[in-house]
Write an enzyme that holds these catalytic residues in place. Structure first.
Site, PDB file in Angstrom:
ATOM      1  N   GLN A  78       7.179  -1.489   1.096  1.00  0.00           N
ATOM      2  CA  GLN A  78       5.909  -2.072   1.536  1.00  0.00           C
ATOM      3  C   GLN A  78       4.911  -0.968   1.861  1.00  0.00           C
ATOM      4  O   GLN A  78       4.813  -0.506   2.993  1.00  0.00           O
ATOM      5  CB  GLN A  78       6.124  -2.983   2.751  1.00  0.00           C
ATOM      6  CG  GLN A  78       4.893  -3.771   3.067  1.00  0.00           C
ATOM      7  CD  GLN A  78       5.137  -4.859   4.082  1.00  0.00           C
ATOM      8  OE1 GLN A  78       6.256  -5.101   4.524  1.00  0.00           O
ATOM      9  NE2 GLN A  78       4.079  -5.529   4.449  1.00  0.00           N
ATOM     10  N   PHE A  79       4.148  -0.563   0.851  1.00  0.00           N
ATOM     11  CA  PHE A  79       3.191   0.525   1.033  1.00  0.00           C
ATOM     12  C   PHE A  79       2.089   0.160   2.021  1.00  0.00           C
ATOM     13  O   PHE A  79       1.455   1.034   2.604  1.00  0.00           O
ATOM     14  CB  PHE A  79       2.591   0.968  -0.304  1.00  0.00           C
ATOM     15  CG  PHE A  79       1.527   0.058  -0.842  1.00  0.00           C
ATOM     16  CD1 PHE A  79       0.187   0.342  -0.594  1.00  0.00           C
ATOM     17  CD2 PHE A  79       1.849  -1.055  -1.590  1.00  0.00           C
ATOM     18  CE1 PHE A  79      -0.810  -0.489  -1.085  1.00  0.00           C
ATOM     19  CE2 PHE A  79       0.864  -1.886  -2.087  1.00  0.00           C
ATOM     20  CZ  PHE A  79      -0.471  -1.605  -1.837  1.00  0.00           C
ATOM     21  N   THR A  80       1.865  -1.126   2.258  1.00  0.00           N
ATOM     22  CA  THR A  80       0.798  -1.535   3.173  1.00  0.00           C
ATOM     23  C   THR A  80       1.067  -1.119   4.618  1.00  0.00           C
ATOM     24  O   THR A  80       0.166  -1.158   5.449  1.00  0.00           O
ATOM     25  CB  THR A  80       0.544  -3.053   3.106  1.00  0.00           C
ATOM     26  OG1 THR A  80       1.741  -3.747   3.447  1.00  0.00           O
ATOM     27  CG2 THR A  80       0.076  -3.460   1.710  1.00  0.00           C
TER      28      THR A  80
END
Length: 148
Positions: A78-80
């Site tokens: 989850q790069f967010t």
């Protein structure tokens, strides 16, 4: 490297209608890889997560680790988690690692977690996924490898 760790009674991750990973009791780990992260960051987080004592002992106190509780891990990239929201209304993701490097470190994290002898399931790196979580407690802990 950042991780949001949720103690769950069960969880599942799907993409395009198919199940990619599914666990019963354990942790869902939402994992974000930052630019400049290394294998040492992955090892640090795996160690922290595997040793985290947040499962109930016989007296009902959060005193058992994942392995002691017989739990599993479901890891979802989850790069967010690396969002910078300090300016304007649209988050910036420039702090996230480049996709190839992020994938390499995500897979390294998975490998290290599996070497701990715990069941590890995972999502698909870079895919749009649906994550179904039954948070137990709820217990949610945020870890950052740069905050040692």
């Amino acid at each position: 490297m950042r991780a949001v760790v949720q103690r769950v009674s069960r969880a599942e991750v799907r993409a395009n209608g198919r199940i990619l990973g599914k666990i019963a009791r354990g942790f869902v780990v939402l994992l974000g890889v930052a630019g400049g992260d290394s294998e040492a960051d992955a090892a640090h987080l795996v160690d922290r997560i595997a040793g985290m004592r947040v499962f109930a002992d016989d007296a009902g106190k959060m005193n058992r680790s994942l392995g002691q509780a017989g739990g599993a891990i479901l890891v979802v990239s989850q790069f967010t988690l690396l969002a910078d929201t300090n300016s304007g209304r649209r988050p910036s993701f420039t702090g996230a690692a480049a996709p190839d490097e992020a994938r390499r470190l995500y897979e390294h994290f998975l490998s290290l977690a599996r070497m701990r002898g715990v069941k590890v399931e995972n999502g698909e790196f870079g895919a749009t996924m649906e994550v179904e979580i039954i948070n137990d407690g709820p217990v949610t802990i945020i870890l950052d490898s740069r905050e040692k």
